[in-house]
Write an enzyme that holds these catalytic residues in place. Structure first.
Site, PDB file in Angstrom:
ATOM      1  N   TYR A  48       4.762-102.644 -88.996  1.00  0.00           N
ATOM      2  CA  TYR A  48       5.295-103.998 -88.843  1.00  0.00           C
ATOM      3  C   TYR A  48       6.442-104.010 -87.858  1.00  0.00           C
ATOM      4  O   TYR A  48       6.948-102.958 -87.460  1.00  0.00           O
ATOM      5  CB  TYR A  48       5.743-104.555 -90.207  1.00  0.00           C
ATOM      6  CG  TYR A  48       7.067-104.007 -90.715  1.00  0.00           C
ATOM      7  CD1 TYR A  48       7.164-102.712 -91.198  1.00  0.00           C
ATOM      8  CD2 TYR A  48       8.224-104.781 -90.698  1.00  0.00           C
ATOM      9  CE1 TYR A  48       8.380-102.214 -91.666  1.00  0.00           C
ATOM     10  CE2 TYR A  48       9.442-104.290 -91.163  1.00  0.00           C
ATOM     11  CZ  TYR A  48       9.510-103.004 -91.645  1.00  0.00           C
ATOM     12  OH  TYR A  48      10.706-102.512 -92.104  1.00  0.00           O
ATOM     13  N   LEU A  98      14.453 -94.439 -88.455  1.00  0.00           N
ATOM     14  CA  LEU A  98      13.741 -95.369 -87.581  1.00  0.00           C
ATOM     15  C   LEU A  98      14.508 -95.479 -86.255  1.00  0.00           C
ATOM     16  O   LEU A  98      15.734 -95.622 -86.283  1.00  0.00           O
ATOM     17  CB  LEU A  98      13.684 -96.757 -88.249  1.00  0.00           C
ATOM     18  CG  LEU A  98      12.881 -97.773 -87.450  1.00  0.00           C
ATOM     19  CD1 LEU A  98      11.390 -97.565 -87.690  1.00  0.00           C
ATOM     20  CD2 LEU A  98      13.270 -99.192 -87.791  1.00  0.00           C
TER      21      LEU A  98
HETATM   22  N1  PDD Z   1      14.612-103.212 -90.696  1.00  0.00           N
HETATM   23  N2  PDD Z   1      16.384 -98.478 -90.192  1.00  0.00           N
HETATM   24  C1  PDD Z   1      15.516 -99.004 -91.077  1.00  0.00           C
HETATM   25  C2  PDD Z   1      15.036 -98.157 -92.195  1.00  0.00           C
HETATM   26  C3  PDD Z   1      15.071-100.336 -90.912  1.00  0.00           C
HETATM   27  O1  PDD Z   1      14.179-100.861 -91.789  1.00  0.00           O
HETATM   28  C4  PDD Z   1      15.581-101.119 -89.835  1.00  0.00           C
HETATM   29  C5  PDD Z   1      15.152-102.535 -89.617  1.00  0.00           C
HETATM   30  C6  PDD Z   1      16.496-100.520 -88.954  1.00  0.00           C
HETATM   31  C7  PDD Z   1      17.071-101.256 -87.787  1.00  0.00           C
HETATM   32  O2  PDD Z   1      16.116-101.382 -86.749  1.00  0.00           O
HETATM   33  P1  PDD Z   1      16.113-102.622 -85.751  1.00  0.00           P
HETATM   34  O3  PDD Z   1      17.454-102.682 -85.092  1.00  0.00           O
HETATM   35  O4  PDD Z   1      15.067-102.314 -84.768  1.00  0.00           O
HETATM   36  O5  PDD Z   1      15.832-103.848 -86.574  1.00  0.00           O
HETATM   37  C8  PDD Z   1      16.862 -99.189 -89.160  1.00  0.00           C
HETATM   38  C9  PDD Z   1      14.065-104.548 -90.515  1.00  0.00           C
HETATM   39  C10 PDD Z   1      15.041-105.551 -90.042  1.00  0.00           C
HETATM   40  C11 PDD Z   1      13.321-104.973 -91.770  1.00  0.00           C
HETATM   41  O6  PDD Z   1      12.631-104.136 -92.306  1.00  0.00           O
HETATM   42  O7  PDD Z   1      13.383-106.142 -92.166  1.00  0.00           O
END
Ligand code: PDD
Length: 284
Positions: A33, A203
């Site tokens: 996703y 991530l």
């Molecule tokens: N989550 N680490 C994890 C485990 C995450 O689920 C997310 C983002 C991030 C930050 O990544 P980014 O800057 O690309 O959003 C780091 C999203 C927002 C979610 O699952 O809703």
């Protein structure tokens, strides 16, 4: 106006979007996703989103449901149909519908869906006050670099922070913070931003990528390494970042103050730099 969602080639009211109980996303969490911020009706950091989705799909040997151009057009239509000005788009791709068998099915079309959520981004009272986090054990699998829809460990972690009246859980492994349950974790010490290097352990956050670029362009020092809970407690500042929070100051951890227990100067500077970048992209 009733919310419109996208499901396998169609834009429909949400109660009319149907996916089989045999979908491998439902049975196995077999899918990936993305969450993309939207400001002024525009997708933010679009190329970074496409690159990460490409990476997650290929790591799981999943096909794109359509071309990347068509995918972006679909998300833009969804934004228009929902008259979304500020918020985010959630989209996921699963391996599709097949009899329950662990190995991959042959020639099965993927399932693709997307929906929008309205939310105020650029002005955030929480970002002005800062948020509180707790630490929990990191219970996740070994490929956290893939943006998999299987998020049970993260749900457990987030539920614990909710129970403590906190905003987020920072996950601990071998004494080091890996990341937040849905965000990247950072501390600031002696004017240097410290965060983990990318690896299978975390991530590769898009906000992280952009913030490190903004830091480099603006003379803010960065050190890529893991940090411990003790280091958080003696840090000058701490913050987290994600698609849904942008840059969020963290002022306590496990009930103990970090720095002066208020948003730090470097944190606020990085938030402002990112907000400025977003405004430029969104034509504001
Ligand atoms: N989550 N680490 C994890 C485990 C995450 O689920 C997310 C983002 C991030 C930050 O990544 P980014 O800057 O690309 O959003 C780091 C999203 C927002 C979610 O699952 O809703």
């Amino acid at each position: 106006m009733k919310p419109i969602v996208y499901c396998n080639g169609e834009f429909v009211e949400e109660q009319n979007a149907k996916v089989s109980i045999f979908d491998r996303g439902y049975l196995f969490g077999d899918g990936v996703y993305e969450v993309v911020p939207v400001v002024n009706g525009q997708l933010i950091d679009k190329l970074e989103f496409l690159a990460r989705l490409q990476r997650s799909l290929s790591e799981l040997e999943l096909e794109w449901p359509c071309s990347q151009i068509e995918y972006v057009a679909m998300l833009e239509t969804l934004i228009e149909r929902n008259e979304l000005v500020e918020g985010s788009v959630y989209t996921q791709v699963t391996r599709g519908v097949a009899p329950r068998d662990f190995s991959f099915p042959d020639n099965t079309p993927t399932t693709c869906m997307a929906f929008t959520t309205a939310k105020s981004y650029l002005s955030s009272p929480q970002a002005e006050a800062g948020v509180e986090v707790i630490t929990v054990e990191d219970l996740r699998w070994k490929r956290r670099d893939i943006k998999s829809i299987a998020l049970l460990a993260q749900c457990l972690a987030k539920q614990q922070s909710k129970r403590h009246g906190c905003y987020e859980s920072w996950m601990l492994e071998d004494g080091f913070i890996t990341e937040g349950s849905s965000s990247t974790a950072y501390i600031v010490k002696n004017n240097t931003v410290i965060t983990r290097p990318n690896s299978n352990d975390v991530l590769p956050g898009i906000r992280r990528h952009v913030l490190l670029e903004l830091a480099a362009d603006n003379g803010i020092a960065v050190e890529l390494r893991a940090f411990t809970l003790d280091e958080v407690l003696t840090a000058d500042e701490a913050f987290l970042s994600s698609a849904t929070t942008l840059v969020m100051p963290v002022v306590t951890i496990d009930g103990k103050p970090i720095g002066e227990k208020k948003p730090g100067l470097i944190t606020l500077k990085l938030r402002q730099l990112y907000v400025d970048r977003i405004k430029k992209q969104a034509g504001l």
